[in-house]
Design a protein around this motif. Structure first.
Motif, PDB file in Angstrom:
ATOM      1  N   LYS A   1      46.615  65.483  18.747  1.00  0.00           N
ATOM      2  CA  LYS A   1      45.523  66.412  19.024  1.00  0.00           C
ATOM      3  C   LYS A   1      45.477  66.871  20.470  1.00  0.00           C
ATOM      4  CE  LYS A   1      42.596  64.292  15.480  1.00  0.00           C
ATOM      5  NZ  LYS A   1      41.315  63.577  15.222  1.00  0.00           N
ATOM      6  N   SER A   2      46.152  66.140  21.359  1.00  0.00           N
ATOM      7  CA  SER A   2      46.074  66.476  22.779  1.00  0.00           C
ATOM      8  C   SER A   2      47.265  65.894  23.511  1.00  0.00           C
ATOM      9  CB  SER A   2      44.776  65.924  23.396  1.00  0.00           C
ATOM     10  OG  SER A   2      44.804  64.504  23.399  1.00  0.00           O
ATOM     11  N   VAL A   3      47.484  66.380  24.730  1.00  0.00           N
ATOM     12  CA  VAL A   3      48.548  65.841  25.569  1.00  0.00           C
ATOM     13  C   VAL A   3      48.245  64.390  25.935  1.00  0.00           C
ATOM     14  CG1 VAL A   3      49.756  66.074  27.779  1.00  0.00           C
ATOM     15  CG2 VAL A   3      49.157  68.115  26.473  1.00  0.00           C
ATOM     16  N   GLU A   4      46.950  64.077  26.151  1.00  0.00           N
ATOM     17  CA  GLU A   4      46.583  62.691  26.448  1.00  0.00           C
ATOM     18  C   GLU A   4      47.001  61.765  25.314  1.00  0.00           C
ATOM     19  OE1 GLU A   4      43.221  65.036  28.489  1.00  0.00           O
ATOM     20  OE2 GLU A   4      44.500  65.265  26.751  1.00  0.00           O
ATOM     21  N   ALA A   5      46.696  62.166  24.075  1.00  0.00           N
ATOM     22  CA  ALA A   5      47.052  61.339  22.923  1.00  0.00           C
ATOM     23  C   ALA A   5      48.568  61.191  22.827  1.00  0.00           C
ATOM     24  CB  ALA A   5      46.490  61.947  21.641  1.00  0.00           C
ATOM     25  N   TYR A   6      49.281  62.293  23.041  1.00  0.00           N
ATOM     26  CA  TYR A   6      50.748  62.260  22.970  1.00  0.00           C
ATOM     27  C   TYR A   6      51.319  61.331  24.033  1.00  0.00           C
ATOM     28  CZ  TYR A   6      55.568  63.973  23.347  1.00  0.00           C
ATOM     29  OH  TYR A   6      56.938  64.063  23.419  1.00  0.00           O
ATOM     30  N   TYR A   7      50.824  61.447  25.265  1.00  0.00           N
ATOM     31  CA  TYR A   7      51.333  60.613  26.350  1.00  0.00           C
ATOM     32  C   TYR A   7      51.011  59.141  26.097  1.00  0.00           C
ATOM     33  CZ  TYR A   7      52.101  58.739  31.030  1.00  0.00           C
ATOM     34  OH  TYR A   7      52.536  57.991  32.082  1.00  0.00           O
ATOM     35  N   GLN A   8      49.784  58.856  25.642  1.00  0.00           N
ATOM     36  CA  GLN A   8      49.386  57.476  25.383  1.00  0.00           C
ATOM     37  C   GLN A   8      50.258  56.860  24.292  1.00  0.00           C
ATOM     38  OE1 GLN A   8      46.826  55.977  26.988  1.00  0.00           O
ATOM     39  NE2 GLN A   8      46.230  54.234  25.752  1.00  0.00           N
ATOM     40  N   GLU A   9      50.509  57.617  23.222  1.00  0.00           N
ATOM     41  CA  GLU A   9      51.265  57.089  22.094  1.00  0.00           C
ATOM     42  C   GLU A   9      52.751  56.960  22.425  1.00  0.00           C
ATOM     43  OE1 GLU A   9      49.970  59.837  19.096  1.00  0.00           O
ATOM     44  OE2 GLU A   9      47.897  59.126  19.301  1.00  0.00           O
ATOM     45  N   THR A  10      53.332  57.967  23.048  1.00  0.00           N
ATOM     46  CA  THR A  10      54.750  57.868  23.405  1.00  0.00           C
ATOM     47  C   THR A  10      54.983  56.796  24.469  1.00  0.00           C
ATOM     48  OG1 THR A  10      54.515  59.647  25.049  1.00  0.00           O
ATOM     49  CG2 THR A  10      55.241  60.272  22.831  1.00  0.00           C
ATOM     50  N   GLY A  11      53.952  56.517  25.281  1.00  0.00           N
ATOM     51  CA  GLY A  11      54.080  55.514  26.329  1.00  0.00           C
ATOM     52  C   GLY A  11      54.268  54.106  25.815  1.00  0.00           C
ATOM     53  N   ARG A  12      54.074  53.902  24.508  1.00  0.00           N
ATOM     54  CA  ARG A  12      54.301  52.572  23.940  1.00  0.00           C
ATOM     55  C   ARG A  12      55.777  52.279  23.757  1.00  0.00           C
ATOM     56  NH1 ARG A  12      49.071  54.428  20.708  1.00  0.00           N
ATOM     57  NH2 ARG A  12      47.645  53.820  22.364  1.00  0.00           N
ATOM     58  N   ALA A  13      56.625  53.254  23.988  1.00  0.00           N
ATOM     59  CA  ALA A  13      58.076  53.054  23.938  1.00  0.00           C
ATOM     60  C   ALA A  13      58.590  52.678  25.325  1.00  0.00           C
ATOM     61  CB  ALA A  13      58.776  54.325  23.456  1.00  0.00           C
ATOM     62  N   GLY A  14      59.586  51.785  25.341  1.00  0.00           N
ATOM     63  CA  GLY A  14      60.321  51.497  26.569  1.00  0.00           C
ATOM     64  C   GLY A  14      59.518  50.914  27.699  1.00  0.00           C
ATOM     65  N   ARG A  15      58.556  50.042  27.389  1.00  0.00           N
ATOM     66  CA  ARG A  15      57.792  49.403  28.465  1.00  0.00           C
ATOM     67  C   ARG A  15      58.679  48.541  29.350  1.00  0.00           C
ATOM     68  NH1 ARG A  15      52.078  48.285  27.587  1.00  0.00           N
ATOM     69  NH2 ARG A  15      52.478  46.293  28.583  1.00  0.00           N
ATOM     70  N   ASP A  16      59.850  48.138  28.845  1.00  0.00           N
ATOM     71  CA  ASP A  16      60.767  47.306  29.634  1.00  0.00           C
ATOM     72  C   ASP A  16      61.636  48.124  30.586  1.00  0.00           C
ATOM     73  OD1 ASP A  16      62.341  48.577  27.761  1.00  0.00           O
ATOM     74  OD2 ASP A  16      63.065  46.742  26.802  1.00  0.00           O
ATOM     75  N   GLY A  17      61.467  49.429  30.599  1.00  0.00           N
ATOM     76  CA  GLY A  17      62.245  50.285  31.493  1.00  0.00           C
ATOM     77  C   GLY A  17      63.598  50.683  30.946  1.00  0.00           C
ATOM     78  N   GLU A  18      63.966  50.151  29.774  1.00  0.00           N
ATOM     79  CA  GLU A  18      65.238  50.509  29.154  1.00  0.00           C
ATOM     80  C   GLU A  18      65.099  51.838  28.408  1.00  0.00           C
ATOM     81  OE1 GLU A  18      68.341  48.775  29.249  1.00  0.00           O
ATOM     82  OE2 GLU A  18      67.244  47.963  30.951  1.00  0.00           O
ATOM     83  N   PRO A  19      66.225  52.517  28.100  1.00  0.00           N
ATOM     84  CA  PRO A  19      66.150  53.819  27.435  1.00  0.00           C
ATOM     85  C   PRO A  19      65.350  53.758  26.133  1.00  0.00           C
ATOM     86  CG  PRO A  19      68.370  53.424  28.228  1.00  0.00           C
ATOM     87  CD  PRO A  19      67.625  52.148  28.439  1.00  0.00           C
ATOM     88  N   ALA A  20      64.515  54.777  25.925  1.00  0.00           N
ATOM     89  CA  ALA A  20      63.686  54.867  24.726  1.00  0.00           C
ATOM     90  C   ALA A  20      63.492  56.335  24.386  1.00  0.00           C
ATOM     91  CB  ALA A  20      62.346  54.182  24.945  1.00  0.00           C
ATOM     92  N   ASP A  21      63.102  56.601  23.137  1.00  0.00           N
ATOM     93  CA  ASP A  21      62.949  57.966  22.659  1.00  0.00           C
ATOM     94  C   ASP A  21      61.516  58.244  22.234  1.00  0.00           C
ATOM     95  OD1 ASP A  21      65.566  59.392  22.615  1.00  0.00           O
ATOM     96  OD2 ASP A  21      66.180  57.660  21.433  1.00  0.00           O
TER      97      ASP A  21
END
Length: 605
Positions: free
Chosen positions: A308-328
């Motif tokens: 619904k928003s860029v905030e939601a998109y950023y928050q949800e995609t941010g759950r990928a790659g918390r270890d700093g390794e490549p993520a999609d």
């Protein structure tokens, strides 16, 4: 006190130094000042309140919105030798009394509590009889009534400042635009707080957004070619779609679990526990899943529907790659997504001002989808960071988008919408443009219109792409009565009058995963990969014995450093990042045994 904080960082958590601005935040709290902290997911927000709570007198009270995650967080801290507990509705009466007793006696370093429980008069009275080191309000964006994770209980947390004026408070979030930041400050009474903003960029995440053709087939191809055995999250807007997608993925051979608010608390907790503790689990979820998830090796986040928003998109995609390794961060979206979200928004009970703001946020999300330049630049600019060069790690950078002059085609489309009475949906208008003599078209007499058959120079997919972009740009509006009828907006007048031209995206047929990012094990030599797998095997065995997620034992980054440095003694192992005193005592001998066995095997070659 900062010297003591650094010692605790090294001895308890096993890290040599702070990441900016952790040291500044910690210094402010140790001095008794309030703080508002905005850091990207995986940026180390937790240490900003955990360390001051360990150094200051008293207990750190952490307000967390997710009951299901508190137990995992407390277990992880306990393994570090930190006296942590939680108070929530999952505890029986006797267990709750034990926690309250430890709290009264000053035997806790950190207490995790849900806002509903915290604000009960009985709980506040209990806290008045305790020494409080600080209050930490996690996921502070939940205070925003216009946010995607709004929790009404958060609005009452200003009571903490009123009842405990001498106790420093820290509010933390990974997602807040300028408007939301001001709302957090106002609603939580943080006008005097120091504000710390660390860059929002997550360079290890590759952003990809493409047009929806056959979403399931596209998802299957993405997973097979790029993430066949990886943990990840697939987001859908509806509960029904979550259930159906999870079942379909399971039928295709993946370990896929549904997660949404319609499931029982027991089922949700069981699925979340499996996701955290097992390898290669895919959770299919609504936005109800993910906030506060600590799993560091989520390798992908996929969206089958438009957020619904860029905030939601950023928050949800941010759950990928918390270890700093490549993520999609991978997403497919189409015209129907745009229509559906516009209908939801206009048909909601929100007031005019809230609708206006949500409309702006949806338009920003659509703009990110349709942009032809670097997606990361656009994403970061939304959060106020406008100086980033093209990233080289998003689809538009790796495979530049072709554009075409859609001015004349757009005029034809708008004319067809107008001449058919602005009463029909996309499919019908395209039938008119393509000159299809369907029963409905002829019954309405639209086969006699001047616009009938004037669009045969484009095919069905091209017209659907064009209409998607016209709706996304606000040149066409969609009715809110559920029928999806198109009508002209005031914004299309300059185009119809010939005053402006229109450059549109040239949609491409999507192929399999190209230019795949290099994973951890691909960067290792064969002997190193064998040691990597052996260390992961030991970690998995220990995690299963203790019923905790593997990353609670050690993160992948810590195991990778063991592979590269191959320490031969407890003293050398203690120098590896992430190996603190408690974990060295608990696990050191077991990991050294694996490392020594590997050296012996290598010597025999």
């Amino acid at each position: 006190m900062m010297t003591l904080a650094l010692q605790r960082l090294q001895n308890t958590f096993g890290y040599d130094s702070f990441r900016p601005p952790q040291d500044q935040v910690i210094e402010a709290l140790l001095a008794g000042r309030d703080a508002l902290v905005l850091m990207p997911t995986g940026g180390g927000k937790s240490l900003c309140y955990q360390l001051p709570a360990l150094v200051r007198d008293g207990v750190g009270v952490v307000v967390s919105p997710l009951i299901a995650l508190m137990e995992d967080q407390v277990r992880a801290l306990s393994l570090l030798g930190i006296r942590a507990a939680f108070l929530n509705s999952t505890l029986d009466t006797e267990s709750a009394w034990q926690v309250e007793g430890a709290l009264r006696k000053g035997e806790l370093d950190l207490l995790y509590i849900a806002p509903e429980r915290l604000l009960q008069p009985r709980t506040l009275e209990l806290l008045h009889h305790c020494r409080i080191a600080l209050f930490a309000i996690d996921e502070a964006h939940c205070v925003s009534q216009w946010g995607h994770d709004f929790r009404p209980e958060y609005l009452k947390l200003s009571a903490l400042h009123e009842q405990f004026p001498a106790v420093p408070r820290i509010a933390l979030t990974a997602t807040a635009d300028a408007r939301t930041r001001q709302e957090i400050i106002h609603r939580l009474g943080l006008e005097q707080a120091e504000v710390f903003v660390r860059g929002f960029d997550r360079p290890n995440i590759r952003y990809r957004i493409t047009q929806k053709q056959n979403a399931r087939s596209q998802l299957k191809r993405f997973l097979e070619t790029e993430h066949p055995n990886d943990a990840g999250i697939v987001y859908c807007l509806s509960r029904r779609k979550v259930e159906e997608t999870a079942q379909w993925l399971s039928d295709q051979g993946w370990t896929a679990l549904p997660y949404h608010a319609g499931l029982s608390a027991e089922v949700r907790q069981a699925h979340q526990h499996r996701f955290l503790t097992e390898e290669g689990v895919v959770v299919v979820a609504t936005i109800a899943f993910g906030m506060g998830i600590d799993k560091p090796n989520v390798r992908f986040v996929a969206h089958l529907d438009l957020p619904k928003s860029v905030e939601a998109y950023y928050q949800e995609t941010g759950r990928a790659g918390r270890d700093g390794e490549p993520a999609d961060a991978w997403m497919v979206y189409g015209l129907q997504d745009v229509i559906f979200l516009r209908q939801m928004l206009e048909g909601s009970d929100a007031g005019p001002e809230q609708k206006r703001i949500e409309r702006q946020r949806l338009e920003a999300m659509l703009g990110l989808c349709e942009i032809t330049t670097c997606r990361r630049q656009s994403l970061l600019a939304y959060f106020g960071e406008s100086e980033h060069p093209p990233c080289g790690n998003c689809d538009t950078c790796l495979d530049p988008v072709e554009t075409w002059d859609g001015t004349e085609a757009a005029r034809k489309a708008l004319s067809a919408v107008y001449r058919t009475g602005q009463r029909f949906g996309v499919s019908y208008v395209i039938d008119v443009l393509l000159g299809k003599t369907t029963e409905k078209v002829t019954a309405n007499g639209h086969d006699r219109l001047s616009t009938f058959g004037i669009g045969t120079d484009l095919d069905l997919k091209a017209w659907r792409s064009l209409f998607r972009q016209l709706v996304a740009r606000g040149l066409l509006e969609v009715d809110t009565e559920g029928y999806g009828a198109l009508r002209l907006s005031a914004a299309c007048r300059p185009l119809l009058k010939g005053e402006v031209c229109l450059e549109l995206r040239q949609d491409k047929r999507q192929s399999g995963g190209r230019r795949r990012q290099v994973s951890t094990d691909q960067r290792l030599t064969l002997p190193q990969r064998e040691l990597w797998e052996a260390l992961r095997g030991l970690r998995r065995e220990l995690a299963e014995q203790q019923d905790v997620p593997p990353y609670v034992i050690f993160h992948d980054a810590t195991l990778l450093e063991m592979v590269q440095r191959q320490p031969g003694s407890l003293g050398q192992l203690a120098q590896v990042s992430g190996v603190g005193k408690s974990k060295l005592e608990r696990y050191g001998d077991a990991f050294l045994e694996v490392l020594q066995a590997h050296r012996g095997d290598a010597a025999d070659l």
